[in-house]
Design an enzyme around this catalytic site. Sequence first.
Site, PDB file in Angstrom:
ATOM      1  N   PRO A 227       1.051  -1.115   0.310  1.00  0.00           N
ATOM      2  CA  PRO A 227       0.340  -0.230   0.336  1.00  0.00           C
ATOM      3  C   PRO A 227       0.769   1.477  -0.058  1.00  0.00           C
ATOM      4  O   PRO A 227      -0.071   2.265   0.080  1.00  0.00           O
ATOM      5  CB  PRO A 227      -0.709  -0.688   0.995  1.00  0.00           C
ATOM      6  CG  PRO A 227      -0.046  -1.141   2.188  1.00  0.00           C
ATOM      7  CD  PRO A 227       0.749  -1.938   1.293  1.00  0.00           C
ATOM      8  N   ASP A 250       2.607   3.216 -11.680  1.00  0.00           N
ATOM      9  CA  ASP A 250       1.293   3.936 -11.537  1.00  0.00           C
ATOM     10  C   ASP A 250       1.148   5.134 -10.118  1.00  0.00           C
ATOM     11  O   ASP A 250       1.957   4.310  -9.521  1.00  0.00           O
ATOM     12  CB  ASP A 250      -0.364   3.578 -12.163  1.00  0.00           C
ATOM     13  CG  ASP A 250      -0.673   2.212 -11.300  1.00  0.00           C
ATOM     14  OD1 ASP A 250      -0.575   2.656  -9.907  1.00  0.00           O
ATOM     15  OD2 ASP A 250      -0.403   1.235 -11.748  1.00  0.00           O
ATOM     16  N   LYS A 272      -3.192   6.230 -13.928  1.00  0.00           N
ATOM     17  CA  LYS A 272      -4.256   5.603 -13.221  1.00  0.00           C
ATOM     18  C   LYS A 272      -4.647   6.654 -11.678  1.00  0.00           C
ATOM     19  O   LYS A 272      -4.570   5.623 -11.052  1.00  0.00           O
ATOM     20  CB  LYS A 272      -4.109   3.963 -12.713  1.00  0.00           C
ATOM     21  CG  LYS A 272      -4.583   2.832 -13.843  1.00  0.00           C
ATOM     22  CD  LYS A 272      -4.352   2.399 -12.752  1.00  0.00           C
ATOM     23  CE  LYS A 272      -5.475   1.172 -13.670  1.00  0.00           C
ATOM     24  NZ  LYS A 272      -5.245  -0.422 -13.946  1.00  0.00           N
ATOM     25  N   GLY A 304      -0.739  -2.616  -3.776  1.00  0.00           N
ATOM     26  CA  GLY A 304      -1.607  -3.559  -3.056  1.00  0.00           C
ATOM     27  C   GLY A 304      -1.069  -4.784  -3.575  1.00  0.00           C
ATOM     28  O   GLY A 304       0.186  -4.845  -3.654  1.00  0.00           O
ATOM     29  N   ASP A 305      -2.357  -5.189  -3.994  1.00  0.00           N
ATOM     30  CA  ASP A 305      -1.939  -7.006  -4.550  1.00  0.00           C
ATOM     31  C   ASP A 305      -2.319  -6.833  -5.883  1.00  0.00           C
ATOM     32  O   ASP A 305      -3.478  -5.926  -5.930  1.00  0.00           O
ATOM     33  CB  ASP A 305      -3.083  -7.723  -3.772  1.00  0.00           C
ATOM     34  CG  ASP A 305      -2.251  -9.190  -4.365  1.00  0.00           C
ATOM     35  OD1 ASP A 305      -2.056  -9.962  -3.596  1.00  0.00           O
ATOM     36  OD2 ASP A 305      -3.523  -9.603  -5.009  1.00  0.00           O
ATOM     37  N   MET A 385     -11.502   2.289  -3.558  1.00  0.00           N
ATOM     38  CA  MET A 385     -12.620   3.764  -3.975  1.00  0.00           C
ATOM     39  C   MET A 385     -13.623   3.679  -3.743  1.00  0.00           C
ATOM     40  O   MET A 385     -14.255   4.120  -4.367  1.00  0.00           O
ATOM     41  CB  MET A 385     -12.411   2.826  -5.716  1.00  0.00           C
ATOM     42  CG  MET A 385     -11.405   2.281  -5.951  1.00  0.00           C
ATOM     43  SD  MET A 385     -11.112   1.148  -7.431  1.00  0.00           S
ATOM     44  CE  MET A 385     -11.028  -0.124  -6.540  1.00  0.00           C
TER      45      MET A 385
HETATM   46  N1  SAH Z   1      -4.545  -3.483  -5.830  1.00  0.00           N
HETATM   47  C1  SAH Z   1      -4.896  -2.738  -4.807  1.00  0.00           C
HETATM   48  C2  SAH Z   1      -5.987  -1.639  -4.870  1.00  0.00           C
HETATM   49  C3  SAH Z   1      -5.935  -0.970  -6.012  1.00  0.00           C
HETATM   50  S1  SAH Z   1      -8.242  -0.248  -5.679  1.00  0.00           S
HETATM   51  C4  SAH Z   1      -4.957  -3.175  -3.213  1.00  0.00           C
HETATM   52  O1  SAH Z   1      -4.481  -4.948  -3.575  1.00  0.00           O
HETATM   53  O2  SAH Z   1      -5.188  -2.238  -2.777  1.00  0.00           O
HETATM   54  C5  SAH Z   1      -7.285   1.299  -5.571  1.00  0.00           C
HETATM   55  C6  SAH Z   1      -7.899   1.625  -3.753  1.00  0.00           C
HETATM   56  O3  SAH Z   1      -6.999   1.626  -3.131  1.00  0.00           O
HETATM   57  C7  SAH Z   1      -8.509   3.190  -4.144  1.00  0.00           C
HETATM   58  O4  SAH Z   1      -8.757   3.998  -4.051  1.00  0.00           O
HETATM   59  C8  SAH Z   1      -7.796   3.005  -2.414  1.00  0.00           C
HETATM   60  O5  SAH Z   1      -9.322   2.863  -2.002  1.00  0.00           O
HETATM   61  C9  SAH Z   1      -7.206   1.217  -1.910  1.00  0.00           C
HETATM   62  N2  SAH Z   1      -5.481   2.096  -1.748  1.00  0.00           N
HETATM   63  C10 SAH Z   1      -4.576   1.985  -1.926  1.00  0.00           C
HETATM   64  N3  SAH Z   1      -3.676   2.326  -1.117  1.00  0.00           N
HETATM   65  C11 SAH Z   1      -4.146   2.848  -0.901  1.00  0.00           C
HETATM   66  C12 SAH Z   1      -3.352   3.200   0.877  1.00  0.00           C
HETATM   67  N4  SAH Z   1      -2.203   3.428   0.761  1.00  0.00           N
HETATM   68  N5  SAH Z   1      -4.337   4.020   1.261  1.00  0.00           N
HETATM   69  C13 SAH Z   1      -5.463   4.227   1.450  1.00  0.00           C
HETATM   70  N6  SAH Z   1      -5.986   3.237   0.315  1.00  0.00           N
HETATM   71  C14 SAH Z   1      -5.146   2.831   0.149  1.00  0.00           C
END
Ligand code: SAH
Length: 460
Positions: A227, A250, A272, A304-305, A385
């Site tokens: 994250p 991105d 993105k 994230g993942d 999101m």
């Molecule tokens: N693949 C990612 C998610 C991508 S969708 C994962 O597994 O985390 C993008 C959304 O992820 C953002 O709109 C937000 O809701 C969340 N997100 C990603 N990084 C974040 C962070 N550091 N803090 C809070 N929300 C986060």
Amino acid sequence: MDYLPVAWRLRDQLALIVGGGEIALRKARLLARAGARLRVVSPEVEAELDALAVQSGGEVIVARYIAEHLHGVTLAIGATDDMSVNQQLHQDALHVGVPVNVVDNPPLCTFIFPAIVDRDPLLISISSGGASPVLARWARSKIETLLPTRLGELASLMGRFRKPLAAKLPQIGARRLFWEGLLDGALMETVLAGRTADAEQLLQAAVDDADVETLSRGEVYLVGAGPGDPDLMTFRALRLLQKADVVLYDRLVGAGILELARRDADLVYVGKARDQHVVPQEDINNLLVHYARQGKKVCRLKGGDPFIFGRGGEELDSVVEAGIPFQVVPGVTAAAGCAAYAGIPLTHRDHAQSVRFVTGHRKDKSVDLPWASLITPGETLVFYMGLVSLSQICQGLLGAGMDPNMPAAMVSRGTLADQQVLMGSLTTLPDIIAKAEVAAPSLLIIGTVVTLHPRYRWFG
Ligand code: SAH
């Protein structure tokens, strides 16, 4: 950066040393090791220094320094205890554009000597730009203990095999991978154990067997970077990132993470931010194939993942169809990262027995969710999101009968230094968020586990 570290080839160059005592001798030894010819100028010259200058193919001038002594030299060292001479040398050198160093006098230096960790031909130079020589020495002693003494032998051995390997593998990328593979394997251990002959044989066999096809094959790594906090990357994510020739990233990928890529890797921004897809999804998919077909190792870094709201599947489609080898590396998803750093356990025996990850943003931008099915007692809801559609989400849940006082938290920029946690309830959170400045990305957590935040808070 006040000083640029460079490695300076001095073989057969003339170096002027003004001074004939111990300090001059120390610098002379160093310069002689680098193959410089020494011109030593001083009314009195110690015997050892005299001998060293002659041996280096240089000369000793028993006289007071004058500007003519700078003629034809590549660099000049002031090592006298006569400040007026040092000052004069500094001025004259500047005048004719010769780099000059006056020992222990930074204002009179256009270059400085860094501390060296010497595993010749592998050399590591450390300097604090004059801010703290003690700190530089401390760092040096740390690095000394990290690097085995026989590393120099390894460097020489690798140097000897450079040409044969280049003949076998003309592509530089393939050679890099060849060496990286060897360093991770038996070669390092064999050299460090002092078995030089074995190491030589091993290397010869590896060069003979080097397979251009495998080494120069394009590959795609779909990597979850977590994250934001670089510490949350997995070992494998780091390894593949450092192997990649091209990195597609991105907005969700933090700057601290990109710094871990190789210096010479191409970093390609594919955008993105919400609603601002700099590069359309389809083009990203094709870019992966495009670079891999050039024989490159392509790392697609995802926040994230990759397989949780990351379109990881879609991005792989073209890669799969093109028959390109690929790997997928899981990452800490935002829900896990934000929950841990905000001190909100997603499940807890007193609060929640299940957790559901939901996206607050559909392909067609609507927030048409099966509200009734989201109301499950003892379940934590995590909306990705969900910032823009926060009000609609709360309305939807209230409409389906969720407790209006149900605790809710928005975690903004989770795991990053400027993480923010805003708490409220289904009823109050939209207003709280509307009044605050909440930076993206942010994650919505709904459920009674949110009440644990003050208790388990440790970060931010
Ligand atoms: N693949 C990612 C998610 C991508 S969708 C994962 O597994 O985390 C993008 C959304 O992820 C953002 O709109 C937000 O809701 C969340 N997100 C990603 N990084 C974040 C962070 N550091 N803090 C809070 N929300 C986060």
